[in-house]
Design an enzyme around this catalytic site. Structure first.
Site, PDB file in Angstrom:
ATOM      1  CG  ASN A 192       8.788  62.907 -31.413  1.00 23.91           C
ATOM      2  OD1 ASN A 192       7.904  63.467 -31.794  1.00 23.91           O
ATOM      3  ND2 ASN A 192       9.135  61.713 -30.931  1.00 23.91           N
TER       4      ASN A 192
HETATM    5  N1  PLP Z   1       8.773  63.941 -27.854  1.00 24.48           N
HETATM    6  C1  PLP Z   1       9.596  62.953 -27.480  1.00 24.48           C
HETATM    7  C2  PLP Z   1      10.742  62.979 -26.735  1.00 24.48           C
HETATM    8  C3  PLP Z   1       8.840  61.722 -27.631  1.00 24.48           C
HETATM    9  O1  PLP Z   1       9.388  60.273 -27.320  1.00 24.48           O
HETATM   10  C4  PLP Z   1       7.598  61.508 -28.177  1.00 24.48           C
HETATM   11  C5  PLP Z   1       6.869  60.468 -28.335  1.00 24.48           C
HETATM   12  O2  PLP Z   1       7.365  59.149 -27.845  1.00 24.48           O
HETATM   13  C6  PLP Z   1       6.848  62.708 -28.431  1.00 24.48           C
HETATM   14  C7  PLP Z   1       7.530  64.025 -28.293  1.00 24.48           C
HETATM   15  C8  PLP Z   1       5.468  62.747 -29.254  1.00 24.48           C
HETATM   16  O3  PLP Z   1       4.715  62.567 -27.992  1.00 24.48           O
HETATM   17  P1  PLP Z   1       3.080  62.699 -28.223  1.00 24.48           P
HETATM   18  O4  PLP Z   1       2.792  61.305 -28.789  1.00 24.48           O
HETATM   19  O5  PLP Z   1       2.439  62.882 -26.848  1.00 24.48           O
HETATM   20  O6  PLP Z   1       2.843  63.904 -29.148  1.00 24.48           O
END
Ligand code: PLP
Length: 513
Positions: A192
């Site tokens: 991400n």
């Molecule tokens: N990690 C993954 C695998 C995600 O799919 C996402 C968002 O969809 C995130 C991190 C980021 O999440 P957050 O908005 O809670 O920071």
């Protein structure tokens, strides 16, 4: 506002929410507004005089709602779910009503202690290793962060500070800034965006290693990168693996990554923001392989546990490593039981000082649904995605791009990327369902994620009918263009691809009528 008026406002607001959620399928999932639509309808200054709550709720209905994308709609199939539940909504209301902050135990003992309890409940529910429980002897435990991004950042910063301390002991001849200049971290090119961002904020480069063709990062790629970096004098600090990548919900190979991290004294963090919810299911036990060897992990309750945004669980094998890195004290923050009671002061486990009483909405959500209800929710998403996957497989104009994973199906119309792009454009213009596109190795595809507060099999049929009729119409329109001599030249090469697809799928004009 006196309490009588507050009561009326409160009751009317609950009615408003019930009405909104109960009729959410009647709204287009995407709004029909242009930029500035909301700004232009609102005054530029705070109203000088108090306004009646009725006027405010009216404006919410007439100005704000038309400008919203409806995340709780089952026709919201973009990103990953960010769903809520009745218990969680009430929890949020109570949090605001009680209005405490819980950065240290003394600020509100129940705020901290309830968090200790629900984080252990959740760790057991997800079958995490005992080392992550507060109740287990040892330095491990869980904390609620706002988002996965914050959890990743905490891990990255703590790993960085630990590495600096360790390296200064080993190499007293080097200055601190020389050491900091050599630090390096790793993740996969499928991770991400928040991971890259954590590197930017932490001023530590994060190498995004190429995942294999199956989009999985394995120890082999990490080992190669670490060995090259060590050779060039860099200091490997942390690897952030993902269980359930944002693009295709691929699972990195935690076991092989753990072996490399252990060999090189590198912190291993797992971002299981979405897929972590499936740890609770026996049929998904494979997902947990290697989790006992990681230093920290995060999972978003706001994705898969029906707790409304924001609520991100993070567990640490050794919380002291975070506390030692972030412990900045002032006399006004000290209290009598500090450091003696085995109860954390969670301000040392996070970026901000102040902290919300999120544990309350978690507690209420868990109690109103029960472990059985939570497991049923995850299973329902999987089964709805299976339903969608079958519809894709049964229509030979479409293909799957990656294996279905939990509630996510990655698919595309066969043929040129342009067909996928145009199909998505049509769907977005119609606003009946909302998906986003992704790309891998030059191949554009659509992600269908089961989302919304209460998705049902009929919602999947609705979404599929929208997708497949729009493809049919798209192909028919292209066919018509081809048959119009003055237009045929304009569409040229692209039309050729549409024609091939139409023939493969036996699409005829009749099909769309
Ligand atoms: N990690 C993954 C695998 C995600 O799919 C996402 C968002 O969809 C995130 C991190 C980021 O999440 P957050 O908005 O809670 O920071």
């Amino acid at each position: 506002m006196d309490f009588d008026e507050f009561r009326e406002f409160g009751h009317a607001s609950i009615e408003f929410i019930i009405n909104y959620l109960g009729n959410i399928r009647e709204r287009d999932v995407l709004p029909s507004v242009m930029p500035h639509a909301v700004i232009n309808q609102l005054p530029r200054e705070i109203p000088e005089q108090p306004e009646h709550w009725r006027e405010i709720l009216n404006d919410l209905e007439s100005i704000i709602l038309p400008g919203l994308t409806h995340w709780q709609s089952p026709y919201f199939n973009a990103f990953y779910p960010s769903s809520t539940s009745a218990g969680s909504i009430i929890g949020e209301l109570l949090i605001a009503g009680i209005g405490v902050l819980g950065f240290s135990w003394i600020c509100s003992p129940a705020c901290t202690e309830l968090e200790v309890v629900v984080m252990d409940w959740l760790a057991k529910f997800l079958k995490l290793p005992e080392q992550f429980l507060h109740a287990t002897e040892g330095p491990g435990g869980g904390v609620i962060q706002g988002s996965a991004s914050e959890a990743v950042l905490v891990a990255v910063l703590a790993a960085r500070e630990q590495a600096v301390v360790k390296y200064r002991e080993l190499h007293p001849e080097l200055s601190e800034s020389e050491i900091r200049g050599k630090l390096i971290a790793y993740s996969s090119d499928q991770s991400n965006s928040c991971i890259e961002k954590a590197g930017v904020i932490a001023a530590m480069p994060i190498k995004l290693l190429p995942a294999g063709e199956d989009l999985i990062l394995r120890g082999e790629a990490l080992k190669k990168a670490i060995e090259e970096d060590v050779q060039e004098g860099r200091i490997p600090v942390i690897c952030i693996a993902t269980l359930g990548t944002t693009g295709t919900c691929a699972y990195d190979d935690i076991e092989s990554l753990a072996t490399v991290c252990e060999d090189h004294n590198v912190w291993l963090h797992v971002d299981a923001a979405y897929a972590g919810g499936a740890f609770a299911l026996d049929e998904c036990a494979d997902l947990r392989r290697g989790i006992d060897r990681v230093d920290s992990l995060n999972f978003n309750l706001h994705k898969f546990m029906l707790v409304n945004f924001d609520c991100s669980a993070m567990w640490l094998k050794d919380a002291n490593k975070v506390v030692d890195s972030f412990n900045v004290d002032r006399i006004y923050l000290k209290h009598k039981y500090e450091g003696q009671s085995q109860i954390p002061d969670f301000r040392h486990w996070q970026i901000p000082l102040g902290r919300r009483f999120r544990a309350l909405k978690v507690w209420i959500t868990f109690r109103t649904l029960g472990a059985e209800g939570l497991r049923a929710h995850v299973r329902k998403h999987i089964s709805l995605a299976e339903q969608f996957e079958k519809l894709v497989k049964d229509d030979k104009r479409f293909e799957l791009v990656a294996p279905r994973a939990l509630g996510l199906v990655c698919f595309r119309p066969k043929g040129d990327n342009e067909i996928t792009a145009q199909l998505l454009q049509r769907l977005m213009e119609r606003k009946k369902i909302y998906m986003v596109k992704a790309e891998h190795a030059g191949c554009l595809f659509l992600r269908f994620a089961v989302c919304g507060m209460d998705p049902k099999p009929s919602d999947i049929d609705y979404a599929w009918s929208e997708i497949e009729t729009q493809l049919t119409d798209l192909l028919v329109d292209q066919q018509r263009l081809l048959e119009t001599p003055s237009k045929a030249g304009e569409v040229g090469e692209l039309t050729h691809h549409f024609q091939i697809l139409a023939n493969n799928g036996n699409v005829t004009h009749e099909k769309s009528q």
